[in-house]
Design an enzyme around this catalytic site. Structure first.
Site, PDB file in Angstrom:
ATOM      1  N   HIS A 100       0.799  -1.218   0.000  1.00 33.04           N
ATOM      2  CA  HIS A 100       0.000   0.000   0.000  1.00 33.04           C
ATOM      3  C   HIS A 100       0.835   1.274   0.000  1.00 33.04           C
ATOM      4  CE1 HIS A 100      -4.494   0.924   0.980  1.00 33.04           C
ATOM      5  NE2 HIS A 100      -4.039   1.657  -0.008  1.00 33.04           N
ATOM      6  N   ASP A 123     -10.112  -0.612   3.607  1.00 31.55           N
ATOM      7  CA  ASP A 123      -8.919  -1.177   4.232  1.00 31.55           C
ATOM      8  C   ASP A 123      -9.215  -1.551   5.684  1.00 31.55           C
ATOM      9  OD1 ASP A 123      -6.243  -1.703   5.015  1.00 31.55           O
ATOM     10  OD2 ASP A 123      -5.456  -0.001   3.901  1.00 31.55           O
ATOM     11  N   HIS A 125      -6.921  -1.204   7.810  1.00 35.18           N
ATOM     12  CA  HIS A 125      -6.024  -0.296   8.512  1.00 35.18           C
ATOM     13  C   HIS A 125      -6.239   1.139   8.053  1.00 35.18           C
ATOM     14  CE1 HIS A 125      -4.146  -4.308   8.044  1.00 35.18           C
ATOM     15  NE2 HIS A 125      -3.821  -4.144   9.316  1.00 35.18           N
ATOM     16  N   ASP A 127      -3.620   3.339   7.804  1.00 36.17           N
ATOM     17  CA  ASP A 127      -2.408   3.776   7.091  1.00 36.17           C
ATOM     18  C   ASP A 127      -2.117   5.247   7.339  1.00 36.17           C
ATOM     19  OD1 ASP A 127      -2.192   1.196   6.207  1.00 36.17           O
ATOM     20  OD2 ASP A 127      -2.988   1.581   4.211  1.00 36.17           O
ATOM     21  N   HIS A 140       4.248   1.111   4.226  1.00 35.11           N
ATOM     22  CA  HIS A 140       2.897   0.788   3.748  1.00 35.11           C
ATOM     23  C   HIS A 140       1.828   1.130   4.787  1.00 35.11           C
ATOM     24  CE1 HIS A 140       2.020  -3.598   5.338  1.00 35.11           C
ATOM     25  NE2 HIS A 140       2.631  -2.870   6.239  1.00 35.11           N
ATOM     26  N   ASP A 227      -7.524  -2.050  -0.518  1.00 33.24           N
ATOM     27  CA  ASP A 227      -6.570  -3.009   0.042  1.00 33.24           C
ATOM     28  C   ASP A 227      -7.332  -4.308   0.266  1.00 33.24           C
ATOM     29  OD1 ASP A 227      -4.964  -4.523   1.846  1.00 33.24           O
ATOM     30  OD2 ASP A 227      -3.996  -2.692   2.562  1.00 33.24           O
ATOM     31  N   ASP A 229      -6.846  -6.593   2.209  1.00 37.02           N
ATOM     32  CA  ASP A 229      -7.039  -7.001   3.598  1.00 37.02           C
ATOM     33  C   ASP A 229      -8.248  -6.322   4.233  1.00 37.02           C
ATOM     34  OD1 ASP A 229      -6.312  -4.496   4.799  1.00 37.02           O
ATOM     35  OD2 ASP A 229      -4.221  -5.088   5.006  1.00 37.02           O
ATOM     36  N   GLU A 272      -1.932  -4.965  -2.173  1.00 45.94           N
ATOM     37  CA  GLU A 272      -1.631  -5.938  -1.119  1.00 45.94           C
ATOM     38  C   GLU A 272      -2.047  -7.373  -1.457  1.00 45.94           C
ATOM     39  OE1 GLU A 272       0.276  -5.493   1.450  1.00 45.94           O
ATOM     40  OE2 GLU A 272       0.289  -3.321   1.840  1.00 45.94           O
TER      41      GLU A 272
END
Length: 300
Positions: A100, A123, A125, A127, A140, A227, A229, A272
Site C-alpha cells: 500500500h 482497508d 487499517h 495507514d 505501507h 486493500d 485485507d 496488497e
C-alpha cells in the site's frame, strides 16, 4: 466513468516486511484482470510494470526509522509521473500493487488534477502512521498520512507539492486495526471512518450511500484505494497483514456496484495481493471479481 483506461503495475514489496507482494500485479493479470476490463471497457492500455530498485540490505533502515525510504520514494516519483501523464491524456488510471505504500505515488500523480480530491480507503487499517507513531517503520502503514502532508519531507513533498488531499475528503471503510497514533489523528483531523462496527450496525448499503453522498457534495474527483485485507481473510487470505472480522465478499461486491452506479470515481487501485501467502491465487481472483462489479459488470 471513462471507458479509456490505463493499467499500471507497481511490483513493490519494500513498504513492508513480508516478501511476495511484489508479485501482486502478475497475480492479478494471471487471474484475468486485463481480460475482465477489456470485456467491460472499450479501450484498455496495459502499460506494464514500473521497475523497482532493490535496496542495499545493509542500509535498508534509513533516517527516521523508515525502511527502504530511498527506493519507495523513487518508485513513488515514477508512478506519480506516469499517472499524471495518463490523466493528461484523459485516461482513467487503474493501478495494481504491490504493497500500500504505492498510494503515495498514486495520490501524488492524481492530486494535482483536482482541487478537492476525494479518497475512499477500503482497508482494515488506517495507514495514518508516521515515523513517530509507527510500531514497525513500514511505509505501507503511512501513505494516507503522507498524502495529508504528515511524515518525512521526502515523501510528503513528492511531486513538488503538499498536501495531496484534505482530511475532510477522506472516507475509510472497513477499519478494524488502528494504532493509537492513528486514532488520535482521526479524532484531531475529523476523518470519516466506517469501522466494522458501523458496517455491522448500519449495513453496507447505508455505509456506501452515506459515503457517496458525503463525497459527492465536496469533491471534484474520487480515488478508490482498495486493500484486499479490507476483506475477511477467510475470503482473501493472500495478504500480508490479515485481520479477522472483515468485510465479506458479498458486501464488497455491493459496495463496488454502488460506486459504479454513483459514477463518482476518477481513478482506482488494488493493492496488497500476495500470491505467496494465498490459496491458489484466490485473493487475486476476488480482486478481479470486484473490478468487474466496480466497472459495470451486470448479472442481467
Amino acid at each position: 466513468m471513462q471507458d479509456n483506461m490505463s493499467i499500471i503495475g507497481v511490483p513493490m514489496d519494500l513498504g513492508q516486511s513480508r516478501r511476495g507482494v511484489d508479485m501482486g500485479p502478475s497475480a492479478l493479470r494471471y487471474a484475468g484482470a486485463i481480460e475482465k476490463l477489456q470485456e467491460l471497457k472499450n479501450d484498455i492500455h496495459d502499460l506494464g510494470d514500473i521497475a523497482i530498485a532493490r535496496p542495499d540490505t545493509a542500509n535498508a533502515v534509513e533516517a527516521s526509522n523508515l525502511k527502504n525510504l530511498k527506493q519507495v520514494m523513487e518508485a513513488s516519483e515514477e508512478l506519480a509521473s506516469i499517472v499524471d501523464q495518463e490523466i493528461k491524456k484523459n485516461r482513467f488510471p487503474v493501478i495494481f500493487g504491490g504493497d500500500h505504500s504505492i498510494s503515495i505515488g498514486s495520490l501524488a500523480g492524481i492530486g494535482r488534477h483536482y482541487e478537492n480530491l476525494g479518497v475512499i480507503w477500503y482497508d482494515a487499517h488506517g495507514d495514518l502512521n508516521s515515523s513517530e507513531t509507527s510500531p514497525s517503520g513500514n511505509i505501507h502503514g503511512m501513505p494516507l498520512a503522507v498524502s495529508l502532508g504528515i511524515g518525512h519531507e521526502k515523501l510528503t513533498n513528492l511531486a513538488g507539492y503538499a498536501p495531496k488531499i484534505k482530511p475532510e475528503n477522506i472516507v475509510i471503510i472497513g477499519a478494524r486495526s488502528l494504532d493509537p497514533g492513528e486514532k488520535e489523528l482521526i479524532r484531531e483531523k475529523g476523518i470519516k471512518v466506517y469501522s466494522m462496527h458501523e458496517i455491522d450496525r448500519l449495513g453496507m448499503p447505508n455505509v456506501m450511500k452515506e459515503s457517496i453522498d458525503y463525497l459527492k457534495g465536496r469533491t471534484d474527483g474520487v480515488h478508490l484505494s482498495l486493500d484486499l485485507d479490507g476483506l475477511d481473510p477467510s475470503e482473501a487470505p493472500g495478504v500480508g497483514t490479515p485481520v479477522i472480522g472483515g468485510v465479506t465478499y458479498r458486501e464488497s461486491h455491493l459496495a463496488m456496484e454502488m460506486l459504479a452506479e454513483a459514477e463518482i470515481l476518477t481513478s482506482a487501485e488494488f493493492v496488497e495481493v500476495n500470491p505467496i501467502l494465498d490459496d491458489k491465487n484466490k485473493t487475486a481472483a476476488v480482486a478481479v471479481g470486484l473490478m468487474g462489479s466496480l466497472f459495470g459488470e451486470k448479472l442481467k
